[in-house]
Scaffold this active site. Structure first.
Site, PDB file in Angstrom:
ATOM      1  N   ARG A  66     -12.226  54.377   9.512  1.00 50.77           N
ATOM      2  CA  ARG A  66     -11.364  53.513  10.333  1.00 50.77           C
ATOM      3  C   ARG A  66     -12.034  53.159  11.657  1.00 50.77           C
ATOM      4  O   ARG A  66     -11.783  52.111  12.234  1.00 50.77           O
ATOM      5  CB  ARG A  66     -10.026  54.197  10.624  1.00 50.77           C
ATOM      6  CG  ARG A  66      -9.106  54.344   9.417  1.00 50.77           C
ATOM      7  CD  ARG A  66      -7.713  54.758   9.882  1.00 50.77           C
ATOM      8  NE  ARG A  66      -6.859  55.212   8.799  1.00 50.77           N
ATOM      9  CZ  ARG A  66      -6.103  54.416   8.037  1.00 50.77           C
ATOM     10  NH1 ARG A  66      -6.106  53.121   8.258  1.00 50.77           N
ATOM     11  NH2 ARG A  66      -5.348  54.907   7.083  1.00 50.77           N
TER      12      ARG A  66
ATOM     13  N   LYS B 239      -7.517  38.377   1.843  1.00 50.86           N
ATOM     14  CA  LYS B 239      -8.233  38.267   0.569  1.00 50.86           C
ATOM     15  C   LYS B 239      -7.658  37.111  -0.257  1.00 50.86           C
ATOM     16  O   LYS B 239      -6.532  36.699  -0.031  1.00 50.86           O
ATOM     17  CB  LYS B 239      -8.102  39.582  -0.211  1.00 50.86           C
ATOM     18  CG  LYS B 239      -8.882  40.734   0.403  1.00 50.86           C
ATOM     19  CD  LYS B 239      -8.839  41.932  -0.516  1.00 50.86           C
ATOM     20  CE  LYS B 239      -9.469  43.144   0.121  1.00 50.86           C
ATOM     21  NZ  LYS B 239      -9.364  44.332  -0.758  1.00 50.86           N
TER      22      LYS B 239
ATOM     23  N   PHE C   7     -13.172  45.601  -1.813  1.00 52.80           N
ATOM     24  CA  PHE C   7     -12.575  46.633  -0.978  1.00 52.80           C
ATOM     25  C   PHE C   7     -13.431  46.824   0.272  1.00 52.80           C
ATOM     26  O   PHE C   7     -14.634  47.037   0.183  1.00 52.80           O
ATOM     27  CB  PHE C   7     -12.436  47.951  -1.732  1.00 52.80           C
ATOM     28  CG  PHE C   7     -11.546  48.925  -1.028  1.00 52.80           C
ATOM     29  CD1 PHE C   7     -10.162  48.822  -1.120  1.00 52.80           C
ATOM     30  CD2 PHE C   7     -12.098  49.915  -0.239  1.00 52.80           C
ATOM     31  CE1 PHE C   7      -9.334  49.715  -0.440  1.00 52.80           C
ATOM     32  CE2 PHE C   7     -11.279  50.804   0.452  1.00 52.80           C
ATOM     33  CZ  PHE C   7      -9.904  50.701   0.349  1.00 52.80           C
ATOM     34  N   VAL C   8     -12.800  46.703   1.433  1.00 56.20           N
ATOM     35  CA  VAL C   8     -13.551  46.787   2.696  1.00 56.20           C
ATOM     36  C   VAL C   8     -13.048  47.933   3.568  1.00 56.20           C
ATOM     37  O   VAL C   8     -11.905  48.377   3.424  1.00 56.20           O
ATOM     38  CB  VAL C   8     -13.472  45.461   3.489  1.00 56.20           C
ATOM     39  CG1 VAL C   8     -14.164  44.338   2.739  1.00 56.20           C
ATOM     40  CG2 VAL C   8     -12.027  45.084   3.803  1.00 56.20           C
TER      41      VAL C   8
ATOM     42  N   GLU D   7      -1.289  42.629  11.357  1.00 54.87           N
ATOM     43  CA  GLU D   7      -1.799  43.349  10.178  1.00 54.87           C
ATOM     44  C   GLU D   7      -3.320  43.407  10.184  1.00 54.87           C
ATOM     45  O   GLU D   7      -3.990  42.557  10.764  1.00 54.87           O
ATOM     46  CB  GLU D   7      -1.341  42.629   8.901  1.00 54.87           C
ATOM     47  CG  GLU D   7      -0.170  43.300   8.208  1.00 54.87           C
ATOM     48  CD  GLU D   7      -0.534  44.585   7.467  1.00 54.87           C
ATOM     49  OE1 GLU D   7      -1.560  45.212   7.797  1.00 54.87           O
ATOM     50  OE2 GLU D   7       0.223  44.960   6.566  1.00 54.87           O
TER      51      GLU D   7
ATOM     52  N   ASP E 169      -9.401  51.927   6.038  1.00 59.22           N
ATOM     53  CA  ASP E 169      -9.968  53.182   5.564  1.00 59.22           C
ATOM     54  C   ASP E 169     -10.261  53.180   4.081  1.00 59.22           C
ATOM     55  O   ASP E 169      -9.730  52.373   3.323  1.00 59.22           O
ATOM     56  CB  ASP E 169      -8.974  54.323   5.824  1.00 59.22           C
ATOM     57  CG  ASP E 169      -7.784  54.260   4.870  1.00 59.22           C
ATOM     58  OD1 ASP E 169      -7.092  53.226   4.864  1.00 59.22           O
ATOM     59  OD2 ASP E 169      -7.564  55.221   4.111  1.00 59.22           O
TER      60      ASP E 169
ATOM     61  N   GLY F 268      -3.600  50.880   9.692  1.00 62.49           N
ATOM     62  CA  GLY F 268      -4.741  49.982   9.701  1.00 62.49           C
ATOM     63  C   GLY F 268      -4.787  48.984  10.840  1.00 62.49           C
ATOM     64  O   GLY F 268      -5.860  48.541  11.249  1.00 62.49           O
TER      65      GLY F 268
ATOM     66  N   ASP G 131      -3.809  41.659   1.166  1.00 62.80           N
ATOM     67  CA  ASP G 131      -4.458  41.678  -0.145  1.00 62.80           C
ATOM     68  C   ASP G 131      -3.535  41.009  -1.148  1.00 62.80           C
ATOM     69  O   ASP G 131      -3.645  39.815  -1.410  1.00 62.80           O
ATOM     70  CB  ASP G 131      -4.770  43.132  -0.524  1.00 62.80           C
ATOM     71  CG  ASP G 131      -5.479  43.247  -1.873  1.00 62.80           C
ATOM     72  OD1 ASP G 131      -5.809  42.207  -2.454  1.00 62.80           O
ATOM     73  OD2 ASP G 131      -5.701  44.376  -2.332  1.00 62.80           O
TER      74      ASP G 131
HETATM   75  P1  IMP Z   1      -1.039  44.308   0.090  1.00 54.91           P
HETATM   76  O1  IMP Z   1       0.399  44.721   0.054  1.00 54.91           O
HETATM   77  O2  IMP Z   1      -1.655  44.333  -1.272  1.00 54.91           O
HETATM   78  O3  IMP Z   1      -1.247  42.986   0.797  1.00 54.91           O
HETATM   79  O4  IMP Z   1      -1.830  45.446   0.843  1.00 54.91           O
HETATM   80  C1  IMP Z   1      -1.750  45.603   2.204  1.00 54.91           C
HETATM   81  C2  IMP Z   1      -2.318  46.907   2.707  1.00 54.91           C
HETATM   82  O5  IMP Z   1      -3.207  47.532   1.777  1.00 54.91           O
HETATM   83  C3  IMP Z   1      -3.148  46.662   3.934  1.00 54.91           C
HETATM   84  O6  IMP Z   1      -2.352  46.652   5.088  1.00 54.91           O
HETATM   85  C4  IMP Z   1      -4.142  47.809   3.896  1.00 54.91           C
HETATM   86  O7  IMP Z   1      -3.598  48.945   4.520  1.00 54.91           O
HETATM   87  C5  IMP Z   1      -4.334  48.071   2.424  1.00 54.91           C
HETATM   88  N1  IMP Z   1      -5.566  47.391   1.936  1.00 54.91           N
HETATM   89  C6  IMP Z   1      -5.648  46.239   1.228  1.00 54.91           C
HETATM   90  N2  IMP Z   1      -6.926  45.897   0.973  1.00 54.91           N
HETATM   91  C7  IMP Z   1      -7.692  46.862   1.545  1.00 54.91           C
HETATM   92  C8  IMP Z   1      -9.123  47.051   1.652  1.00 54.91           C
HETATM   93  O8  IMP Z   1      -9.963  46.273   1.173  1.00 54.91           O
HETATM   94  N3  IMP Z   1      -9.519  48.161   2.340  1.00 54.91           N
HETATM   95  C9  IMP Z   1      -8.654  49.045   2.891  1.00 54.91           C
HETATM   96  N4  IMP Z   1      -7.315  48.898   2.824  1.00 54.91           N
HETATM   97  C10 IMP Z   1      -6.832  47.811   2.160  1.00 54.91           C
HETATM   98 MG    MG Z   2      -2.095  48.085   6.560  1.00 52.74          MG
END
Ligand code: IMP
Ligand code: MG
Length: 184
Positions: A169, A135, A156-157, A103, A163, A48, A107
């Protein structure tokens, strides 16, 4: 790819390409100031972060090197698994290096807090984080993120590297998908 290629799959545009570009200018200026006189190792989190890495790095004047890691967090759905696994490790040694993790989005923050601890345990001199998007949930996690592009709602974006099932992407902006896309 642009909005016309999305047809009725696109719901809203949250951050335009121009807004992202301008915000990265600001973050780059901040990073250049903070790292004056030092060299930084940018660590991009695949896949990403590819777009933000390419754009942010080209705005920086600080001497830098780039490396990449791939960790698993999401599958093909839209929920965090909470499991972090290294799929591709760094090629470089981070001992005594000033590391800036790049990054796409934070999320839950699970991936990031794990990654920062991991790099510090390998002897990095410092580990900071730059993310294009954050987020609301992430704010509650005790991981200090120094550089944030945009705070976005808990939706979700896709686009700008992000993606849904490996699609979108290459969309130049950040958008949300229409509900029917998830129903297929
Ligand atoms: P986290 O561990 O929950 O912070 O998630 C991190 C990873 O989840 C990010 O680097 C993204 O690859 C993926 N991710 C989180 N939210 C989204 C979203 O809204 N769209 C797409 N990928 C996401
Ligand atoms: Mg990522």
């Amino acid at each position: 790819m642009d909005a016309t290629d999305m047809g009725d799959s696109l719901q809203d545009v949250l951050v335009t390409a121009e807004q992202m570009d301008q915000r990265l200018d600001e973050l780059a200026a901040q990073i250049d100031g903070d790292y004056a006189g030092r060299e930084v190792l940018l660590v991009g989190v695949l896949r990403g972060a590819v777009m933000v890495m390419a754009d942010l790095s080209r705005k920086l004047h600080t001497p830098l090197q780039m490396d990449w890691m791939a960790v698993s967090s999401y599958g093909s759905g839209t929920k965090s698994s909470g499991v972090v696994r290294i799929l591709k490790d760094l090629d470089q040694d981070v001992t005594d290096r000033h590391v800036l993790i790049v990054e796409d989005i934070i999320d839950s923050g699970l991936t990031l807090s794990w990654l920062r601890a991991n790099l510090l345990s390998r002897g990095a001199a410092s580990v900071e984080i730059a993310t294009a998007l954050r987020k609301p949930k992430a704010v509650k996690v005790a991981v200090d993120v120094k550089y944030v592009g945009f705070e976005i709602p808990d939706e979700f974006v896709v686009g700008y590297g992000l993606d849904y099932d490996e699609q979108y992407r290459h969309l130049p902006f950040i958008g949300t998908l229409a509900p029917h896309v998830y129903e297929n």
